[in-house]
Design an enzyme around this catalytic site. Structure first.
Site, mmCIF file in Angstrom:
data_model
loop_
_atom_site.group_PDB
_atom_site.id
_atom_site.type_symbol
_atom_site.label_atom_id
_atom_site.label_comp_id
_atom_site.label_asym_id
_atom_site.label_seq_id
_atom_site.Cartn_x
_atom_site.Cartn_y
_atom_site.Cartn_z
ATOM 1 N N GLU C 222 -10.396 0.334 -10.709
ATOM 2 C CA GLU C 222 -9.681 -0.554 -11.625
ATOM 3 C C GLU C 222 -10.638 -1.187 -12.636
ATOM 4 O OE1 GLU C 222 -8.742 -0.314 -8.250
ATOM 5 O OE2 GLU C 222 -7.226 0.928 -9.226
ATOM 6 N N ASN C 306 -8.017 6.945 -7.739
ATOM 7 C CA ASN C 306 -7.205 7.129 -8.935
ATOM 8 C C ASN C 306 -8.072 7.265 -10.178
ATOM 9 O OD1 ASN C 306 -7.739 4.205 -8.363
ATOM 10 N ND2 ASN C 306 -6.961 4.028 -10.433
ATOM 11 N N ASP C 348 -1.324 5.213 -10.211
ATOM 12 C CA ASP C 348 -2.381 4.721 -9.329
ATOM 13 C C ASP C 348 -2.264 5.293 -7.923
ATOM 14 O OD1 ASP C 348 -4.601 3.202 -8.459
ATOM 15 O OD2 ASP C 348 -3.263 1.671 -7.651
#
Lengths: 658, 201, 621, 177, 338
Positions: C222, C306, C348
């Site tokens: 992220e 991801n 994700d």
């Protein structure tokens, strides 16, 4: 028409029974005009219909002429403000990369210019003219719902002040007069600027709607006996159709601006594409109002043109039926072509072509009107006076504007000229040419009726030629610079594009146009005090407003005329047939039937009241507060309800009780 | 300009009821513009529904019972409303007073339902565009209910005063009846849009 | 209101014409939970044996030396003192406060007579002496990680456990250090700095020690971190090899031995060409989950996280080698095969879940397989020698995809649920946290069932613009989660591996964010976020015993044989993690997008539990 | 009367609105460089703390343009990545009334500029000082500390939370959404 | 009077003739098939409208030339003459309708022609409007050949190109008059505009929908080049940014990554990865700065960085407060990003 006709079927049998039971107060009677001589009749009527002197009296007045005069003057002031903002913009644009006005102020200026001209000048002034003229032309003593009419003026005045005070405070809307979302939405329109736009629009449209309702009812129910539908003056027809268009179009802009303020104030998502809203919905709703708006401004002008042409060509307008039908069909068609403002939004191609066709279609009724006027003029032997000069100016510019309108209606062509100075030029040709020139002509035409004095013909001719030359110098080159690629609403442009000289020329034209209005103002002020006395009917025109004195008395007509022809004064050269039997001690007027205008009821017109002003203040305060908090609606409801009850609660006047 | 009497109006009545009165026409014009507002709001609702892959957005359709109850109440109220109208036309004071009280109560009843319905709705106005339009439609109609009930209430009080003994007041009662019909008539399409259109699939 | 949404989500998932295959599968899932329960159990008991490879799952010694219990990641203990019949008598043996009130995702380790626990940041390592009453602290080791690391740790400052190997405890700290500590004394042996918090790199995973190498991967998908896995020498901590999961083949350690099964994974430098220019440098693909190891094949298996950012519009292409699984040679790191669960991931769907290595008969042939309940909602059965997908069946409601094409191996994406900049797509199931996130499942060879703790949620998503600014989040997605069909946000599902369908499923109000452990006593343990520690029957799912701990449980339960010869069960209680961030981070439930959208579905968690950090150990009286 | 109304109106609005609508795109001269770090705690030895010496930051807080710029930058600079739309995530929630390092705009400014040890990065030199003030003003607005009339309302993105104007009224409606 | 009207008409006609002169960003100077079709349409409409207008004016003015006759009775109308006039009016109305039908058909077919221009477009370019610049993305099946740039759009001359336009903030409108009509960029909608430049050249365009403070300075350039030149350009643009060559440029590079620049801008090959502001990887190869506000030069770069708010008030580029040396260094670095 005999008395027997009038009494036919007008009885109220059940009510008479009720009156006998005591459920109705016994009908009171008072002095009638039947036997009165002219002098004492006028004394009675003047006392009954007067506006009480003093400040409270002035604020309470419900005389349609007084309200209309206030409207006219206020609208004229807004015209000046709008004009000044235009001149300021033109000076900024007179050369490339000028630094006179920064983008922030410039954006507020053009928004205020548009908002003022559209909402605070054009619509109010045509309605104000209607408020003044329609009751006179249909031969009644006051407009229907006179208190509503007074209320609407206060609303309009405070709405306009609201906009311009916020301009002075640097919080004027800065997103263009149509205020597209998301630019005006909660995320990209910080501060209260767009809220001012939204609430000010909702607010002033309340006043337009109120006037439209009053106008409709006046025309439908208060026509002089005998003025059947085919004898209504074209101007009144135009105002009637306009009022209907207002009734069906203005709610759209109120809905739009209300949706916008809801989005901004309480976080609804109507225009938020992420949460299921749509930004194009705003445009659909806005232009559903926005296109009819053009005709709201233009249709009354056609009425004025018809009046002026008839008076100067010395014959009724050719093709009365055709004119009326074209007015009505323009009114209808104006709702079917809003999408041509949205051709560049990427709509489906076939739908767009449909709107091309419908946009072109409206040229047909408009063309019919033009042809009828030309036929009228062709037949007559017109004497060129200032009002007619302006009508010629109207033909010259409006036809050009209409033709560029045909160009804009073409989808592919519109893609090149949309949102450029070509469009700016087009709609100024249509609005100034189609509405302001007739309005100016109308001013010269009806000024004697309103003030009792003629306007200066010499200054008038100067005014016309300055305005005409200035206007064309300012706006014709805009077509070209638009085709050269200049978008509208730019606060500056680079040197390399070579738009400098032509813009300088445009600015010069704008200054000339502005000067012509200075001259006009001088003429107005000078003529109002020093103009030659006009007499009742200086143009020897044929409609009823010329049957009374100039300026008209508070009661308009000492006796209600009975109409036998669409140009009553031409048909009845020497003596005017009138109706008698109305009471003179109370504000009594005649209610007639819708189609045939048979006199039906003697109803009382409302007396002066201060409550409309209070109600307007309560509504105004609510709207002002609503920019800051949605709770305004809750807090404002009480005062509004109180003022409205005060307004409607009978005060014991005979007018209230019967 | 000289005048010659051509018609005598002295025998005309001093008030008219229904289409004979300007107030009725004014009411009609206001209905037209408010109706346009309703139509446009409903149009906006349908427009957004058409654009959305699903409708309502993210919630099940609203519980239709409050709406159905309101519909039944409103439809039922049309009967006393028109009885009231007949008495108003006949200028019969006592039945008109009773009728107005009944109509005030029948006006308040749907508002009571609404009072409970709003907080219990399936969605808030600031959740998404569906919620916004739902609240707008319901709010628009509720506003009309409130104003009309307020109007009826004031008129009721008025009819109990000496000002009531006037043809004009009876005319006002007729116009109030007329406007209530409008409030009922606008509700039906909104009722279908709010409660049944989402259940169509 | 929420209840309404649940119902809506359910009707949409099941009733929409376009989703018929999914609806059918969903029907299966739900039906199976009830009607087919008995049949499934019967079949699993009588069916052919499924066992982990013996080399990866040696006979149980009563210890728990790595979080997954063994290299095959079965989380299965052969201890059978606690049975379905007596589990109801379990009682607390002792508790221990870790002193850290953040999400406790770690598995305690038990080696010899000592229990080792590693806490969330500040990653304190405790050793508890099990021989003494009450298990007093033997030593503690404080690595004092950089506090700033908390600012770049997505989804709470958790640590998923340590690993024991050869007299040392290996674990990672949030600020990017891999540390070896002497298991007896608590003295640090080596400390290697491998992650840079200034670009957003953290380490939360539990290391795995294979053939003298400590395998560690980074977190930060992220934050625009480029994912890698490193092998550190267990002896001195030097980096033996580093394999990146994006970028040119040389850096991904793709060489001539690389033989992916599917065409979509074949080609040169796909880690570069399947990305817009430069995007692979900040493209995620981190390794923060579980690694398994097959000694026979000499392969390690690890998932990749991801691709970053979440907003798929910013990274057109397949985004290799993210959201997939690598088989690598543990000695060199050389990739052997790769399979991508979710090419061009839209939601994700990290591919970092545990893989359970099993040997079984599939369609009449003995196969070496790898079972993996994946975040995108499917239980995959892969041939672990080649990476071929044998089956992929959803184990819960899925509408973001319509199945897996077994010919091409490609996930069939549902175009209606494709997200992008500026548009909100509603009711995507499963959520960004997956039908199942990191929470590891357990496999019992006795029942042939895989016990999957998982979620049941859907979400609304909207892509937004996002700047890459090193060391700050790089997500570009607004998310708002809602409960899934049925309204239960979590479930505990027993999956019949042989039949590739659920045997039974338990609904839980909150996501089941804890791991599971299965025992030979036919008892399965897991915890809930309310704080219940539950024991259920391995065969039927019947609730046998539960105990309310001081905080929500998101840790991995273990079971071991204590010095007294009895079987113990241990679990860390302490709510947190992504799902529990609302409590551990004291987030504001009014913001639906808080904690990347998880807060919206967990608004009521604050009402049922508070932060904590306590070890609970249970035994029979 | 006609003259009185606008006068009253304008006086009211002048007082309320002037600065709120100003769109100064180069406001740096209004403030010093913000070098004087603000105290972050309310606790101070030696009796009453002195009043804040520099209240110029109020210019940013009461100005709608700066607040809206702050909101834009909050997303552009990935503040929203950690703090979501005020609810928090990797970073603490900003829309509640809990302030780890002081609630004054100066403290927030210092937090953004210099960072805080438990994870808040320092944006010194990375964000121009004006923009830090704008961000700080917006952060305060998130928890309702800026005049609501100047504070931005909902986003044109996914609805993160009930609109600003709804927040205090949830109680009025009897339940939270 | 007549003379005056005539001279006004003549003046207007002269101006129209001049209209073709200002070619840059002019709808009347078409350089592509779409604009060509439209220019033809504009001229045709204009000619037709001029004729109609002249006719109407003639009918209006001719009676004035007649000597005013004594005023008769306003109500006595010659019935036959009225009927005759009615016939003329009806005929005029019919002619109007006919012309309108013709024009409607003409626009319908023009619209079809426009729609056909890009039916075989090989190149798709995604244009995203931002306040107040254009993000340009060249789509490609192979992701690593996707190019993102800003404000200037290179296209191969003589080939149709498909633009997919949208916006992430407010509504903008893409308009390059020499090549095509305009199309709005609307958040939540994707519109498709096909265009083609017949010959190589530089065509200026400008945002045509009011979009806020700097609507006036939101320009774009379409640079049509022969296919080989275009291909070379595309290839060149896909390279990461040039490494700094001088120490000053190196300092600038370091400063760029340390100072606020890095928060919004992207420079390929460095850690600067902002997407909310124009990509600067090859900024020095562009013709202009700040969406066509300034010509690209060292001086203008420095001026722009030093005081963007003085040049483009309200733009999102902040005043960052660099000292002279820092400014020079950053300019030196950016200048090298060819």
């Amino acid at each position: 028409m005999s008395s027997a006709d009038l009494a036919h079927g007008r009885d109220l049998a059940p009510q008479r029974a009720a009156a006998q039971k005591g459920d109705l107060a016994p009908e009171r009677d008072g002095p009638r005009d039947t036997g009165l001589d002219d002098a004492s009749l006028e004394r009675w009527l003047a006392r009954t219909w007067q506006t009480v002197p003093g400040i409270i009296g002035a604020l309470s007045s419900v005389d349609h002429k007084i309200v209309a005069r206030r409207y006219l003057i206020t609208a004229f002031v807004f015209l000046c403000l709008g004009g000044l903002s235009a001149v300021a913009m033109r000076i900024q644009l007179s050369g490339p990369e000028r630094g006179l006005i920064g983008p922030d102020r410039y954006n507020q200026l053009f928004t205020m210019h548009g908002v003022t001209m559209m909402f605070l000048f054009a619509v109010p002034i045509v309605q104000a003219t209607g408020i003044y003229l329609v009751p006179l032309m249909v031969g009644t003593r006051n407009i229907a719902f006179p208190r509503l009419n007074a209320f609407s003026f206060w609303i309009y005045l405070s709405g306009g002040l609201f906009a311009w005070v916020s301009f002075a405070l640097d919080m004027a809307p800065d997103v263009g007069w149509f205020s597209y979302v998301p630019l005006s939405g909660p995320e990209f329109g910080p501060g209260k600027r767009s809220d001012v736009w939204a609430q000010m629009i909702t607010y002033t449209e309340v006043s337009s709607l109120a006037v439209a309702v009053a106008t409709i009812v006046t025309v439908l129910k208060q026509r002089a006996p005998g003025m059947s539908l085919d004898k209504i003056p074209l101007y009144v027809w135009a105002m009637l159709v306009t009022s209907f268009v207002i009734v069906f179009a203005m709610p759209a802009v109120m809905i739009t601006s209300t949706f916008l303020i809801l989005d901004r104030l309480v976080g609804t998502h109507i225009f938020n594409p992420a949460e299921g809203g749509d930004v194009l919905l705003f445009q659909h709703l806005f232009w559903f109002f926005g296109h009819p708006e053009v005709y709201i401004i233009f249709l009354p002008a056609t009425g004025m043109v018809s009046s002026i042409i008839a008076a100067f060509a010395r014959r009724p307008v050719f093709g009365y039926l055709g004119m009326v039908l074209s007015l009505i069909s323009v009114g209808f068609l104006s709702f079917g072509l809003w999408v041509h403002h949205m051709f560049a939004t990427g709509l489906p191609k076939l739908g767009a072509s449909f709107f091309t066709a419908s946009s072109m279609l409206i040229a047909i009724p408009n063309g019919l009107q033009i042809f009828c006027w030309l036929a009228t003029l062709w037949d007559g032997r017109p004497i060129i006076r200032t009002p007619l000069l302006f009508v010629f100016g109207f033909f010259f510019t409006f036809v050009a504007g209409g033709l560029t309108g045909v160009m804009l209606a073409s989808v592919p062509l519109d893609l090149q000229v949309h949102d450029t100075y070509f469009v700016t030029a087009h709609f100024h040709y249509v609005l100034i040419g189609g509405s302001v020139f007739p309005l100016l002509g109308a001013t010269y035409f009806w000024f004697p009726k309103i003030t009792g004095r003629m306007m200066s013909e010499r200054l008038g001719r100067w005014h016309f030629w300055l305005a005409f030359i200035g206007f064309n110098a300012a706006f014709f080159p805009m077509h070209i610079v638009g085709l050269w690629g200049m978008p509208r609403r730019v606060y500056t442009y680079p040197v390399e594009l070579g738009w400098g000289n032509i813009n300088l020329f445009i600015t010069a034209g704008a200054v000339v146009l502005f000067l012509s209005f200075v001259l006009f103002t001088i003429n107005l002020v000078y003529s109002a005090s020093r103009g030659a006395p006009a007499g009742d009917n200086p143009w020897n025109a044929g409609t009823l407003e010329w049957a009374t004195s100039s300026p008209p008395p508070s009661y308009n007509f000492a006796r209600i005329p009975v109409v036998t022809h669409s140009e009553p004064l031409w048909a009845e050269r020497d003596t005017l047939p009138v109706a008698t039997g109305l009471r003179v001690d109370v504000r009594e007027l005649v209610i007639s039937t819708v189609a045939e205008a048979y006199p039906d009821v003697r109803e009382k017109s409302a007396t002066p009241s201060i409550w409309p002003l209070f109600a307007a203040l309560a509504v105004g305060a609510t709207f002002l507060y609503s920019i800051f908090s949605p709770w305004a609606v809750v807090w404002g409801a009480g005062p509004i309800a109180i003022t409205l009850i005060g307004w409607f609660w009978p005060k014991g006047d005979p007018e209230d009780e019967e | 300009m000289k005048q010659r009497p051509a018609a005598d109006l002295s025998k005309l009545p001093t008030f008219g009821i229904g289409p004979r009165s300007p107030t009725w026409w004014g009411t009609l014009a206001f209905m037209a513009l408010e109706g346009t507002g309703f139509a446009l709001a409903a149009g906006a609702y349908l427009y957004l529904a058409y654009l959305s892959p699903e409708w309502p957005l993210g919630v099940p359709p609203p519980n239709h019972w409050p709406g159905t109850i309101v519909t039944l109440l409103l439809l039922a109220s049309v009967v006393p409303n028109h009885i009231l109208n007949r008495y108003a036309e006949a200028c019969a004071m006592v039945p008109v007073r009773i009728g107005l009280i009944v109509m005030t109560l029948l006006g308040i009843a749907p508002l009571v339902v609404r009072w409970f319905e709003f907080p219990a709705l399936n969605i808030y106005w600031d959740t998404n565009a569906y919620g916004s339009m739902l609240w707008v439609l319901l709010g628009l109609h509720t506003t009309h209910l409130i104003t009309d009930v307020g109007d009826t209430l004031v008129l009721t009080v008025l009819m109990f005063t000496r000002h009531g003994y006037s043809g004009r007041r009876f005319g006002d009662v007729g116009d109030n009846v007329f406007y209530w019909d409008f409030v009922v008539a606008t509700w039906i399409p909104i009722y279908l849009l709010i409660y049944w259109m989402p259940r169509l699939d | 209101m929420r209840k309404g949404r649940q119902v809506a989500a359910k009707t949409r998932v099941s009733a929409k014409g376009g989703n018929r295959p999914i609806a059918a599968r969903l029907g299966w899932t739900l039906l199976a939970g009830f009607a087919l329960m008995t049949a499934a159990v019967a079949q699993s008991l009588s069916g052919p044996a499924i066992n982990p490879p013996a080399a990866a799952a040696p006979p149980d010694d009563g210890q728990w030396a790595m979080p997954a219990k063994n290299y095959a990641s079965t989380r299965y203990s052969e201890l059978a003192e606690i049975t379905e019949d007596n589990v109801k008598n379990l009682q607390v043996a002792f508790t221990f406060s870790t002193g850290v009130n953040k999400g406790q995702e770690a598995a305690p380790l038990v080696v010899g007579n000592t229990m080792y626990i590693v806490t969330p940041f500040p990653n304190i390592l405790y050793a508890l002496d099990l021989t003494k009453p009450g298990a007093p602290m033997k030593w503690k080791f404080e690595p004092n990680p950089e506090p700033a690391a908390q600012g770049v740790a997505c989804c709470d400052v958790v640590n998923r456990g340590a690993a024991f190997f050869d007299g040392r405890i290996y674990f990672n700290t949030l600020d990017g250090h891999a540390i070896a500590v002497d298991a007896a004394t608590g003295k640090p042996v080596w400390n290697t700095h491998i992650g840079n918090i200034n670009i957003g790199e953290t380490i939360t995973m539990a290391p795995l020690v294979v053939k003298g190498k400590v395998l560690v991967g980074n977190s930060g998908g992220e934050m625009g971190v480029r994912g890698w896995i490193k092998a550190l020498d267990a002896g001195d901590g030097h980096v033996v090899w580093t394999a990146y999961n994006t970028g040119p083949d040389a850096e991904v350690l793709i060489g001539p031995d690389f033989k992916p099964h599917y065409d979509m994974d074949k080609g040169k430098d796909l880690g570069v060409t399947s990305w817009p220019p430069d995007a692979w440098k900040i493209g995620g693909g981190n390794v923060w989950g579980w690694i398994s190891y097959d000694p026979d094949l000499n392969l390690i298996f690890h998932g990749t996280g991801n691709p970053g950012p979440w907003n798929p519009d910013l990274r057109p292409g397949d985004n290799k080698w993210t959201a997939g699984i690598f088989a690598r040679d543990p000695d060199t790191g050389a990739a052997k095969w790769f399979y991508q669960w979710t090419p061009h991931d839209l939601h994700d769907y990290d591919g970092i879940n545990e893989q359970v290595l099993l040997d079984m008969t599939w369609q009449g042939k003995p196969r070496k397989v790898l079972v993996r309940p994946e975040r995108n909602g499917y239980v995959y059965l892969l041939d672990r020698t080649t990476g071929e997908v044998l089956s992929a069946v959803p184990f819960g409601p899925v509408n973001s995809s319509k199945g897996v094409d077994l010919k091409t191996g490609r996930l069939i994406v549902n175009p209606d649920k494709k997200t992008g900049t500026g548009k909100v797509v509603r009711d995507i199931c499963p959520t960004a946290s997956g039908l199942k996130d990191w929470q590891p499942s357990a496999f019992s060879p006795k029942t042939g069932l895989l016990y999957i703790p998982h979620n049941n949620m859907c979400m609304d998503e909207e892509g937004v613009e996002v700047n890459y600014i090193a060391g700050t989040p790089y997500v570009g997605m607004n998310v708002r989660m809602i409960p899934g069909p049925g309204g239960n946000r979590g479930a505990f599902t027993a999956w019949d591996v042989a039949a590739a369908k659920p045997a039974w499923s338990l609904k839980e109000n909150f996501p089941v964010w804890s791991g599971a452990v299965a025992t030979a006593g036919n008892v399965v343990f897991y915890g809930t976020m309310e704080g219940w520690f539950k024991a259920v029957s391995a065969r039927t799912g019947e609730l046998l015993w539960q105990f309310k701990t001081s905080s929500g449980i998101i840790g991995q339960p273990i079971t071991y044989r204590g010095p007294d010869g009895h079987q113990y069960v241990a679990v860390l209680s302490g709510v947190g993690g992504w799902a529990g961030a609302i409590v551990s981070g004291d987030l504001d439930p009014r913001d639906a997008t808080a904690a990347l959208g998880f807060v919206n579905v967990m608004k009521d968690l604050k009402d049922v539990t508070t932060p904590g950090g306590t070890l609970y150990v249970f035994r029979l009286p | 009367m006609n003259r009185g109304l606008p006068c009253v109106l304008s006086a009211m609005l002048v007082l309320a609105a002037c600065q709120r609508e100003e769109r100064d795109t180069r406001p740096q001269s209004a403030l010093g460089s913000g070098d004087q770090p603000a105290a972050v705690t309310a606790l101070e030895p030696g009796g009453q703390r002195p009043a804040s010496s520099n209240n110029k930051a109020g210019v940013f807080e009461a100005n709608a343009f700066h607040l809206s710029e702050g909101k834009r930058l909050f997303n552009w600079f990935n503040c929203s990545g950690c703090h979501a739309n005020g609810g928090g995530g990797m970073g603490p929630a900003l829309m509640d009334q809990k302030w780890l390092y002081g609630s004054s705009i100066e403290s927030i400014h210092a937090t953004i500029r210099d960072g805080r040890p438990n994870g808040m990065p320092s944006f010194r030199d990375k964000i121009p000082d004006d923009q830090i003030w704008e961000l700080a003003a917006f952060v305060r607005a998130l928890s309702g500390n800026a005049p609501k009339s100047a504070a931005p309302s909902r986003d044109d993105d996914m609805m993160p939370h009930p609109s600003e104007n709804r927040l205090p009224d949830a109680a009025t409606l009897g339940k939270s959404p | 009077m007549n003379r005056l009207v005539c001279s006004v008409c003549c003046g207007a006609a002269c101006m129209l003739l001049l209209a073709g002169c200002s070619g840059w960003q002019s709808a009347l100077d078409p350089k592509g098939p779409a604009a060509g079709e439209l220019a033809w349409l504009i001229w045709f409409f204009t000619a037709l409208c001029t004729v109609v207008w002249l006719l109407v004016m003639a009918v209006l003015i001719l009676p004035l030339a007649r000597r005013p006759a004594p005023v008769g009775d306003p109500l006595v109308l010659d019935a036959a003459a009225e009927r005759g006039k009615m016939r003329i009016v009806v005929a005029a109305l019919a002619a109007t309708a006919l012309i309108l039908v013709g024009l409607t058909l003409l626009s319908y077919f023009a619209n079809r022609t426009l729609a056909a221009i890009g039916s075989d477009a090989a190149l798709t370019i995604r244009v995203t409007g931002h306040q107040w610049w254009w993000e340009v993305r060249y789509e490609n099946d192979q992701p690593n050949r996707i190019l993102t740039t800003a404000n200037e759009i290179h296209i191969p001359a003589g080939e149709p190109v498909r633009l997919v336009v949208t916006s992430t903030d407010v509504i903008h409108s893409f308009w390059v008059p020499n090549l095509s009509g305009k199309l709005d960029l609307i958040p939540g909608h994707e519109n498709v505009l096909d265009l083609k430049a017949d010959k190589p050249g530089v065509y200026r365009g400008q945002c045509a929908e009011f979009c806020g403070a700097q609507h006036a300075n939101m320009s774009t350039f379409i640079i049509a080049e022969p296919r080989p030149v275009f291909d070379a350009w595309l290839k060149d643009q896909l390279r990461p940014a040039a490494a700094p060559v001088s120490t000053e440029a190196q300092t600038g590079h370091d400063l760029f990554l340390k100072r606020p620049c890095v928060m919004c801008h992207k420079i390929g090959g460095t850690i600067a990865g902002g997407t909310v502001a124009p990509d600067l990887t090859h900024i020095a190869s562009r013709r202009t700065l700040a969406a066509g506000t300034l010509a690209m030069s060292r001086g203008n770069l420095a001026a722009w960085i030093a005081d963007p708010q003085g040049i483009k008030p309200g733009a999102h580029m902040p005043v960052v407060g660099l000292n002279g040396d820092e400014l020079n260094a950053i300019v030196a670095y950016l200048e090298g990003l060819k």
